[in-house]
Design a protein around this motif. Sequence first.
Motif, PDB file in Angstrom:
ATOM      1  N   VAL B 151       0.848  -1.211   0.000  1.00 22.12           N
ATOM      2  CA  VAL B 151       0.000   0.000   0.000  1.00 22.12           C
ATOM      3  C   VAL B 151       0.871   1.244   0.000  1.00 22.12           C
ATOM      4  N   CYS B 152       1.968   1.189   0.789  1.00 21.18           N
ATOM      5  CA  CYS B 152       2.836   2.373   0.906  1.00 21.18           C
ATOM      6  C   CYS B 152       3.718   2.542  -0.332  1.00 21.18           C
ATOM      7  N   ASN B 153       4.270   1.455  -0.850  1.00 22.74           N
ATOM      8  CA  ASN B 153       5.243   1.570  -1.931  1.00 22.74           C
ATOM      9  C   ASN B 153       4.622   1.686  -3.328  1.00 22.74           C
ATOM     10  N   TYR B 154       3.424   1.139  -3.443  1.00 22.84           N
ATOM     11  CA  TYR B 154       2.858   1.119  -4.810  1.00 22.84           C
ATOM     12  C   TYR B 154       2.799   2.490  -5.428  1.00 22.84           C
ATOM     13  N   PRO B 155       2.380   3.596  -4.884  1.00 28.95           N
ATOM     14  CA  PRO B 155       1.643   3.771  -3.635  1.00 28.95           C
ATOM     15  C   PRO B 155       0.152   3.976  -3.907  1.00 28.95           C
ATOM     16  N   VAL B 156      -0.688   3.601  -2.933  1.00 28.19           N
ATOM     17  CA  VAL B 156      -2.108   3.973  -3.011  1.00 28.19           C
ATOM     18  C   VAL B 156      -2.184   5.470  -2.705  1.00 28.19           C
ATOM     19  N   ASP B 157      -2.909   6.168  -3.565  1.00 27.43           N
ATOM     20  CA  ASP B 157      -2.894   7.638  -3.502  1.00 27.43           C
ATOM     21  C   ASP B 157      -4.270   8.154  -3.078  1.00 27.43           C
ATOM     22  N   PHE B 158      -4.303   9.052  -2.094  1.00 24.89           N
ATOM     23  CA  PHE B 158      -5.579   9.598  -1.599  1.00 24.89           C
ATOM     24  C   PHE B 158      -5.769  11.060  -2.042  1.00 24.89           C
ATOM     25  N   TYR B 159      -7.005  11.375  -2.342  1.00 26.33           N
ATOM     26  CA  TYR B 159      -7.336  12.793  -2.596  1.00 26.33           C
ATOM     27  C   TYR B 159      -8.758  13.067  -2.126  1.00 26.33           C
ATOM     28  N   LEU B 160      -9.050  14.360  -1.929  1.00 24.50           N
ATOM     29  CA  LEU B 160     -10.369  14.744  -1.395  1.00 24.50           C
ATOM     30  C   LEU B 160     -11.344  14.997  -2.537  1.00 24.50           C
ATOM     31  N   GLY B 161     -12.531  14.439  -2.359  1.00 30.90           N
ATOM     32  CA  GLY B 161     -13.583  14.686  -3.355  1.00 30.90           C
ATOM     33  C   GLY B 161     -14.103  16.121  -3.251  1.00 30.90           C
ATOM     34  N   SER B 162     -14.955  16.493  -4.189  1.00 32.32           N
ATOM     35  CA  SER B 162     -15.479  17.852  -4.250  1.00 32.32           C
ATOM     36  C   SER B 162     -16.214  18.224  -2.956  1.00 32.32           C
ATOM     37  N   GLY B 163     -15.838  19.330  -2.380  1.00 32.61           N
ATOM     38  CA  GLY B 163     -16.525  19.846  -1.189  1.00 32.61           C
ATOM     39  C   GLY B 163     -16.118  19.189   0.096  1.00 32.61           C
ATOM     40  N   VAL B 164     -15.171  18.266   0.049  1.00 33.97           N
ATOM     41  CA  VAL B 164     -14.759  17.565   1.266  1.00 33.97           C
ATOM     42  C   VAL B 164     -13.662  18.362   1.974  1.00 33.97           C
ATOM     43  N   VAL B 165     -13.929  18.636   3.259  1.00 34.16           N
ATOM     44  CA  VAL B 165     -12.962  19.376   4.066  1.00 34.16           C
ATOM     45  C   VAL B 165     -12.750  18.584   5.350  1.00 34.16           C
ATOM     46  N   PRO B 166     -11.502  18.406   5.771  1.00 36.69           N
ATOM     47  CA  PRO B 166     -11.260  17.650   7.013  1.00 36.69           C
ATOM     48  C   PRO B 166     -12.061  18.213   8.189  1.00 36.69           C
ATOM     49  N   ASP B 167     -12.613  17.287   9.017  1.00 35.14           N
ATOM     50  CA  ASP B 167     -13.476  17.675  10.144  1.00 35.14           C
ATOM     51  C   ASP B 167     -12.824  18.667  11.093  1.00 35.14           C
ATOM     52  N   GLY B 168     -11.666  18.297  11.585  1.00 37.02           N
ATOM     53  CA  GLY B 168     -11.011  19.142  12.589  1.00 37.02           C
ATOM     54  C   GLY B 168     -10.102  20.176  11.981  1.00 37.02           C
ATOM     55  N   GLY B 169     -10.209  20.378  10.688  1.00 40.99           N
ATOM     56  CA  GLY B 169      -9.341  21.351  10.019  1.00 40.99           C
ATOM     57  C   GLY B 169      -7.907  20.865   9.943  1.00 40.99           C
ATOM     58  N   GLU B 170      -7.748  19.537  10.091  1.00 40.62           N
ATOM     59  CA  GLU B 170      -6.388  19.010  10.080  1.00 40.62           C
ATOM     60  C   GLU B 170      -5.753  19.115   8.697  1.00 40.62           C
ATOM     61  N   ILE B 171      -4.465  19.016   8.722  1.00 40.17           N
ATOM     62  CA  ILE B 171      -3.710  19.091   7.470  1.00 40.17           C
ATOM     63  C   ILE B 171      -3.860  17.761   6.735  1.00 40.17           C
ATOM     64  N   PHE B 172      -4.103  17.858   5.443  1.00 39.63           N
ATOM     65  CA  PHE B 172      -4.358  16.636   4.663  1.00 39.63           C
ATOM     66  C   PHE B 172      -3.070  16.094   4.062  1.00 39.63           C
ATOM     67  N   SER B 173      -2.968  14.764   4.127  1.00 40.55           N
ATOM     68  CA  SER B 173      -1.834  14.078   3.504  1.00 40.55           C
ATOM     69  C   SER B 173      -2.372  13.034   2.530  1.00 40.55           C
ATOM     70  N   PRO B 174      -1.761  12.923   1.357  1.00 42.55           N
ATOM     71  CA  PRO B 174      -2.236  11.934   0.380  1.00 42.55           C
ATOM     72  C   PRO B 174      -1.725  10.518   0.662  1.00 42.55           C
ATOM     73  N   ILE B 175      -0.902  10.392   1.698  1.00 38.62           N
ATOM     74  CA  ILE B 175      -0.287   9.091   1.991  1.00 38.62           C
ATOM     75  C   ILE B 175      -1.244   8.256   2.846  1.00 38.62           C
ATOM     76  N   ALA B 176      -1.222   6.972   2.608  1.00 35.44           N
ATOM     77  CA  ALA B 176      -2.070   6.058   3.374  1.00 35.44           C
ATOM     78  C   ALA B 176      -1.610   6.000   4.832  1.00 35.44           C
ATOM     79  N   PRO B 177      -2.540   5.754   5.764  1.00 32.47           N
ATOM     80  CA  PRO B 177      -2.131   5.633   7.161  1.00 32.47           C
ATOM     81  C   PRO B 177      -1.157   4.458   7.331  1.00 32.47           C
ATOM     82  N   GLY B 178      -0.198   4.662   8.201  1.00 32.75           N
ATOM     83  CA  GLY B 178       0.776   3.590   8.452  1.00 32.75           C
ATOM     84  C   GLY B 178       1.950   3.623   7.502  1.00 32.75           C
ATOM     85  N   CYS B 179       2.042   4.599   6.620  1.00 37.04           N
ATOM     86  CA  CYS B 179       3.163   4.674   5.678  1.00 37.04           C
ATOM     87  C   CYS B 179       4.165   5.740   6.123  1.00 37.04           C
TER      88      CYS B 179
END
Lengths: 425, 179
Positions: B151-179
């Motif tokens: 998952v980390c090396n391939y890598p699986v890539d994350f992005y936010l869909g339209s209108g999606v904003v992190p709940d707590g205003g946290e900083i977004f990372s495209p990396i999978a958790p645990g990588c």
Amino acid sequence: MDIENKLPEEDQSEEQENNDRSSPSNPSSNGRGEKKEAKNEVKQNKKENIDKNDQKAKGKDDALNQQHSKDKGLGLLSKKLKAVREAKRGERLKAAKTLAKSAIKKKVLQAAKKGLIAGGNTIAPGLGTATGFAIDHPKTAAIIVVLAITLPIIILTMVFSAFTSSLNTSGEGDSVFVSGSCPHDAIAGGVAECSINVSYPGEASDILISIDLPPGTEYIDSVPEATFDGKTISWSLIGPNPLPNAKLSNVNTTLLFHLRGSGVPSASLPIAYSIVPFVESETPIQEALNNSGCDGSTPNNPHGNFGNPNCDFNKNELGKILRREDPANAYKWDAIIACESTYNPNAYNPNSSSGKGAYGLLQMNPAQQRTDIYRFDAGNVNWNPDSRPLGVAAGAQVTNAINYNTIGLKGSFKYWECRKAAGIR
Amino acid sequence: MINIDKKYILLGALFLTLVFVLVLIATGSVGAPVAEDQSTIPTQSPIDGNLDQANTIPPVTYNTDASKKQIEKKENRIPLTQSDLDAKQEILSLLPEGQSYGIIYSSENFNIEYVESLDLIKVEILSNSIEDIKTEAVNWFRDQGLSQEGVCNYPVDFYLGSGVVPDGGEIFSPIAPGC
């Protein structure tokens, strides 16, 4: 009047006396009759005297009146004479003044003339003399002046007319002016630098200039580079491989070319030119193609379905184009697009920092009719450079962004805040 | 007479001026073209404004370091283990028949899509509980046989869909958790 009505006191008393005596209370007869006659005679005499006196007085009056009127007439006459004398005197004064004035003017003119002659001769020998001649012989000078003005104009017109031309384009009133010069003498046995000046205040997709090689000459080179087919030298002012939507505006340029020849070309060098009118960008054409969204809904932006008019967008095709157009940065662009628009080619943000709205995958400004770097700052165009309609040349979202970043920003991606999503600070 | 004289004086002066002008033109001391300006094609309009003026500000703050790490992984791939390669093939077999790219899996919270041209598996996050959804997506990959390393090396890539904003205003990372 007093003289006429008043009787002398003596006469009045006598009359009174006569009245008293002739009253009926006095009864006298013969003696009294003689006396009466005598008295009447005296009376008569007195009356006559009175009449005479009256007439004398009257005559005196008339004489006085005549004298008076005579005096009156004389006064008027003298007055008239006086006025005439004064008028004559005034005229003489006026004439004297006029003479004095003209004398002064003459002196001044003479002085001016002297000054002009001296000054003119100081500047250039003969000029002052010519001026003096012009003043002394105005008609001849006028003819010389007219000839001096007309002849050079005619000669200059004849010299340049063969190499100069102008034309009014229809519609906008803008005019193109093309003129050239080529030192014919220098061509003989050597190399001559010729030039063509082109000015055009309007807008055009291109201006084409061509000139036939004069007989007995050889084309060497030109700046900017022209095409030469062995007979004609041709320029396209927009240059080779123009960018999409490129146009010329306010052209004022000089084309230089070098000719070598063995003899002086006899004929003048006629310049041919044509203006390729500027055609509007593709934006309205795209809107006309598909103004509804690919899912059937109407895109909520001022330009309709500008970004995906052929409904051919998908991330895989986008990846192919990114790899082809900017392989070194394909993943970066992909991350930036995900951040800027979540892969929506019709994405629109009315609250952009430019105030014009942000459009498309990379949230750029609406297209402008520009020829500089800002022609690439155009987001309200088709996302796909491969599926633009024929004849349309406003660039595509992806290629516009790549060109803007590469040419304008030297690869810094600083136009996009989402560069951070691609790990770029 | 006086007026006529004046006229002729003026004509004389005009004549002198014309002669001067013609002499100057003939000798080329006036209106001589500047050579440098002649050999240029029309210059482009001057650049106005800041070229690098950002047109939009995203509502989400991105973790630049994590994003950079992710881009480097995409650009310089670490070869997958055979088991991970097999798992990848299994995952891609979920694509609609006859397609080599497109949506592999969809749920309420995320979409998984394969981009063949970039050889990327991308996860689109559809709701605001970003970290939970990321974890949920990673679990789905693990269920398909892909290792955490994969998952980390391939890598699986994350992005936010339209209108999606992190709940707590946290900083977004495209990396999978645990990588």
